[in-house]
Design an enzyme around this catalytic site. Structure first.
Site, PDB file in Angstrom:
ATOM      1  N   LYS A  36       0.942  -2.196  19.171  1.00 33.34           N
ATOM      2  CA  LYS A  36      -0.211  -1.928  18.475  1.00 33.34           C
ATOM      3  C   LYS A  36      -1.603  -2.455  19.299  1.00 33.34           C
ATOM      4  O   LYS A  36      -1.221  -3.688  19.807  1.00 33.34           O
ATOM      5  CB  LYS A  36      -0.365  -2.218  17.041  1.00 33.34           C
ATOM      6  CG  LYS A  36      -1.432  -1.842  16.238  1.00 33.34           C
ATOM      7  CD  LYS A  36      -1.225  -2.084  14.651  1.00 33.34           C
ATOM      8  CE  LYS A  36      -2.355  -2.177  13.779  1.00 33.34           C
ATOM      9  NZ  LYS A  36      -2.151  -0.972  12.815  1.00 33.34           N
TER      10      LYS A  36
ATOM     11  N   GLU B  90       1.925   5.779   8.743  1.00 34.49           N
ATOM     12  CA  GLU B  90       2.121   4.305   8.779  1.00 34.49           C
ATOM     13  C   GLU B  90       1.553   3.812   7.387  1.00 34.49           C
ATOM     14  O   GLU B  90       0.573   4.125   7.238  1.00 34.49           O
ATOM     15  CB  GLU B  90       1.360   3.732   9.866  1.00 34.49           C
ATOM     16  CG  GLU B  90       1.567   2.194   9.807  1.00 34.49           C
ATOM     17  CD  GLU B  90       0.346   1.507  10.678  1.00 34.49           C
ATOM     18  OE1 GLU B  90       0.073   2.159  11.571  1.00 34.49           O
ATOM     19  OE2 GLU B  90      -0.182   0.471  10.210  1.00 34.49           O
TER      20      GLU B  90
ATOM     21  N   ARG C 157      -0.294  -3.106   2.334  1.00 34.25           N
ATOM     22  CA  ARG C 157      -1.311  -3.620   1.517  1.00 34.25           C
ATOM     23  C   ARG C 157      -1.453  -3.355   0.004  1.00 34.25           C
ATOM     24  O   ARG C 157      -2.373  -3.976  -0.660  1.00 34.25           O
ATOM     25  CB  ARG C 157      -2.726  -3.071   2.252  1.00 34.25           C
ATOM     26  CG  ARG C 157      -3.039  -3.371   3.637  1.00 34.25           C
ATOM     27  CD  ARG C 157      -4.045  -2.898   4.393  1.00 34.25           C
ATOM     28  NE  ARG C 157      -3.792  -2.785   5.697  1.00 34.25           N
ATOM     29  CZ  ARG C 157      -4.820  -2.320   6.520  1.00 34.25           C
ATOM     30  NH1 ARG C 157      -5.983  -2.169   6.071  1.00 34.25           N
ATOM     31  NH2 ARG C 157      -4.332  -2.255   7.897  1.00 34.25           N
TER      32      ARG C 157
HETATM   33  C1  3PG Z   1      -4.810  -0.416  10.681  1.00 34.63           C
HETATM   34  O1  3PG Z   1      -4.334  -1.060   9.692  1.00 34.63           O
HETATM   35  O2  3PG Z   1      -4.544  -0.005  11.494  1.00 34.63           O
HETATM   36  C2  3PG Z   1      -6.618  -0.460  10.598  1.00 34.63           C
HETATM   37  O3  3PG Z   1      -6.919  -0.817   9.404  1.00 34.63           O
HETATM   38  C3  3PG Z   1      -7.094   1.108  10.394  1.00 34.63           C
HETATM   39  O4  3PG Z   1      -8.338   1.003  10.826  1.00 34.63           O
HETATM   40  P1  3PG Z   1      -9.566   2.024  10.409  1.00 34.63           P
HETATM   41  O5  3PG Z   1      -9.634   2.162   8.877  1.00 34.63           O
HETATM   42  O6  3PG Z   1     -10.747   1.764  11.090  1.00 34.63           O
HETATM   43  O7  3PG Z   1      -8.901   3.368  10.714  1.00 34.63           O
END
Ligand code: 3PG
Length: 213
Positions: A130, A42, A46
């Site tokens: 999600k 994914e 950002r």
């Molecule tokens: C996301 O966008 O799914 C999360 O920011 C991932 O979170 P993590 O950095 O705690 O794995």
């Protein structure tokens, strides 16, 4: 297409959540993920490099399931799809984005953490949502509670999932796949530590195999 994507994501069990600052890292990163045993990602919107990174990864590894994450606008949906994204992920439930993807028949995974949000997803026929940020919203126990009335939905938790708690998440039959950045941390990418990324990815893939067979 939607059911097939759900099955494919579930078969990987873990979806690396990638934040790329520089599209030049996209190809070696995709290589590390594929060789580590998780041919999926994914790629989050950002950073400005997201669109180009999706394009590079999809071209270099056509068999890879490359999706777009942190999609906050329909304009980003278009950019992601033009770049070759095969699925769309949003942190929250934005009906405009969900409906836009459904119209285009693009698999979409919006974030849902409350019954009200899950209800909106169910109404639109979504089978996988999600669940973000997973740890902060109660992790596996909240997912089990949400899935009790909404038996037709499975979840893709992200946010705080890591090698330590991955087994607990994957053991829950209401979880389609887990997402996370732990195998693709920014400093590893920045410093070109792709062998390490491959190793951690392989560890995650091994845990999936161990728990799900
Ligand atoms: C996301 O966008 O799914 C999360 O920011 C991932 O979170 P993590 O950095 O705690 O794995």
């Amino acid at each position: 297409m939607y059911e097939k994507m759900n099955e494919q994501l579930a078969s990987y069990g873990v979806v690396p959540v990638v934040v790329l600052n520089d599209a030049k890292d996209a190809e070696p990163l995709a290589k590390a993920l594929v060789e580590g045993g998780l041919a999926c990602a994914e790629v989050t919107f950002r950073t400005d490099a997201a669109e180009e990174s999706i394009r590079i990864m999809s071209k270099a590894y056509p068999e890879m399931l490359v999706g777009a994450g942190t999609v906050l606008t329909t304009e980003q949906v278009d950019r992601a799809l033009n770049a070759g994204a095969k699925f769309i992920v949003s942190p929250g439930f934005d009906p405009e984005i969900v409906d836009y993807c459904l119209e285009k028949e693009v698999p979409v995974y919006p974030g849902t953490v409350t019954p009200t949000e899950v209800a909106q997803a169910v109404k639109r026929g979504l089978a996988v949502c999600k669940f973000f940020p997973a740890e902060q919203f109660g992790g596996v126990s909240t997912i089990k509670a949400l899935a009790a009335p909404y038996t037709m939905v499975k979840f893709m938790p992200t946010g705080g999932v890591n090698l330590k708690n991955l087994r607990d998440y994957l053991s829950c039959d209401k979880i389609a796949a887990c997402g996370g950045t732990w195998m693709v941390k920014g400093d590893m990418i920045k410093e070109g530590r792709f062998d390490e990324i491959k190793k951690i990815t392989a560890e995650a893939a091994q845990i999936v195999k161990e728990i799900r067979g």
